[in-house]
Scaffold this motif. Structure first.
Motif, PDB file in Angstrom:
ATOM      1  N   TYR A  11      76.044  46.171 -30.211  1.00  0.00           N
ATOM      2  CA  TYR A  11      75.012  47.161 -29.898  1.00  0.00           C
ATOM      3  C   TYR A  11      73.827  46.544 -29.155  1.00  0.00           C
ATOM      4  O   TYR A  11      73.118  47.241 -28.416  1.00  0.00           O
ATOM      5  N   ALA A  12      73.592  45.247 -29.362  1.00  0.00           N
ATOM      6  CA  ALA A  12      72.441  44.584 -28.754  1.00  0.00           C
ATOM      7  C   ALA A  12      72.688  44.144 -27.308  1.00  0.00           C
ATOM      8  O   ALA A  12      71.809  43.535 -26.696  1.00  0.00           O
ATOM      9  N   SER A  13      73.832  44.467 -26.745  1.00  0.00           N
ATOM     10  CA  SER A  13      74.128  44.086 -25.359  1.00  0.00           C
ATOM     11  C   SER A  13      73.071  44.644 -24.413  1.00  0.00           C
ATOM     12  O   SER A  13      72.660  45.801 -24.535  1.00  0.00           O
ATOM     13  N   LYS A  14      72.646  43.826 -23.453  1.00  0.00           N
ATOM     14  CA  LYS A  14      71.562  44.222 -22.547  1.00  0.00           C
ATOM     15  C   LYS A  14      72.028  45.156 -21.443  1.00  0.00           C
ATOM     16  O   LYS A  14      71.237  45.915 -20.892  1.00  0.00           O
ATOM     17  N   ASP A  15      73.305  45.094 -21.071  1.00  0.00           N
ATOM     18  CA  ASP A  15      73.816  45.917 -19.984  1.00  0.00           C
ATOM     19  C   ASP A  15      75.329  46.055 -20.145  1.00  0.00           C
ATOM     20  O   ASP A  15      75.931  45.506 -21.077  1.00  0.00           O
ATOM     21  N   ARG A  16      75.949  46.807 -19.226  1.00  0.00           N
ATOM     22  CA  ARG A  16      77.386  47.057 -19.333  1.00  0.00           C
ATOM     23  C   ARG A  16      78.204  45.793 -19.185  1.00  0.00           C
ATOM     24  O   ARG A  16      79.262  45.649 -19.803  1.00  0.00           O
ATOM     25  N   GLU A  17      77.731  44.874 -18.341  1.00  0.00           N
ATOM     26  CA  GLU A  17      78.471  43.632 -18.146  1.00  0.00           C
ATOM     27  C   GLU A  17      78.518  42.821 -19.434  1.00  0.00           C
ATOM     28  O   GLU A  17      79.564  42.283 -19.819  1.00  0.00           O
ATOM     29  N   GLU A  18      77.376  42.737 -20.113  1.00  0.00           N
ATOM     30  CA  GLU A  18      77.352  41.997 -21.372  1.00  0.00           C
ATOM     31  C   GLU A  18      78.150  42.724 -22.446  1.00  0.00           C
ATOM     32  O   GLU A  18      78.844  42.094 -23.256  1.00  0.00           O
ATOM     33  N   LEU A  19      78.075  44.050 -22.446  1.00  0.00           N
ATOM     34  CA  LEU A  19      78.855  44.830 -23.408  1.00  0.00           C
ATOM     35  C   LEU A  19      80.343  44.560 -23.230  1.00  0.00           C
ATOM     36  O   LEU A  19      81.074  44.319 -24.202  1.00  0.00           O
TER      37      LEU A  19
END
Length: 207
Positions: A11-19
């Protein structure tokens, strides 16, 4: 990382790439973690509701397919004509290995789904996808486009983010293109190990 922190980490991912990268990293342990540490019931409950509205011979799109947990539940209910997409290539590889999808591709909700033509599917299902830090309400637009009129779109959604994350506004925007036909009572999904949240299953008919 302790398994109990996995959900918050994602949930703490900063953007879609990190997600996508975090789901790639989690992919091989995902099924076992959700079963053993979280007792996730979202796919089971959503698919049971889905089957009330959709015939088992329907052509189905599993939106945000992940590792294919919803596909397993649909297979047990007699469905066999299923495609799926997800933003995580690692999750897709796990779903492919299970063998119950005809086609699996990388796709991102909130962006054009150019691989799919208008009115292609009889129904679509999204479990654990439209949630905090994940797919935005704008992802509804492309799903509505690829599902045939008279078809259904079934999702799990947290009532506590229904307004704040734009889902209520999106429903209003799509009046005339889809209509809500059922919203179940909220239940704990997952019942242990994760955030203290509740989800409901929402069923839309495409007009």
């Amino acid at each position: 990382m302790a398994n109990g922190n996995r959900v918050q980490w994602v949930y703490a991912s900063k953007d879609r790439e990190e997600l996508a990268a975090r789901y790639d990293e989690w992919a091989k342990d995902y099924d076992a973690d959700l079963t053993n540490d979280f007792e996730w019931r979202g796919a089971e409950l959503a698919c049971a509701t889905f089957a009330k509205y959709v015939s088992s011979d329907a052509r189905v799109m599993d939106v945000g397919v992940g590792t294919g947990l919803a596909g397993w539940e649909l297979t047990k209910l007699g469905f066999s004509n299923m495609d799926g997409f997800d933003l995580s290539p690692g999750m897709i590889e796990e779903a492919k290995a299970k063998g119950w999808y005809r086609s699996l591709k990388v796709g991102v909700l909130g962006e054009p789904l150019g691989d799919y033509a208008d009115d292609t599917y009889d129904a679509a299902l999204a479990t654990g996808v439209f949630t905090e830090g994940h797919a935005p309400a704008s992802g509804f637009d492309e799903v509505v486009r690829i599902v045939k009129p008279g078809g259904h779109f079934v999702i799990t959604l947290r009532p506590d983010i229904y307004e704040s994350s734009g889902f209520k506004a999106k429903e209003v925007e799509l009046v005339g293109k889809m209509t809500l036909v059922e919203a179940t009572d909220p239940v704990a999904m997952p019942p242990k190990g994760g955030p203290d949240t509740r989800h409901q299953v929402r069923v839309y008919e495409i007009l």
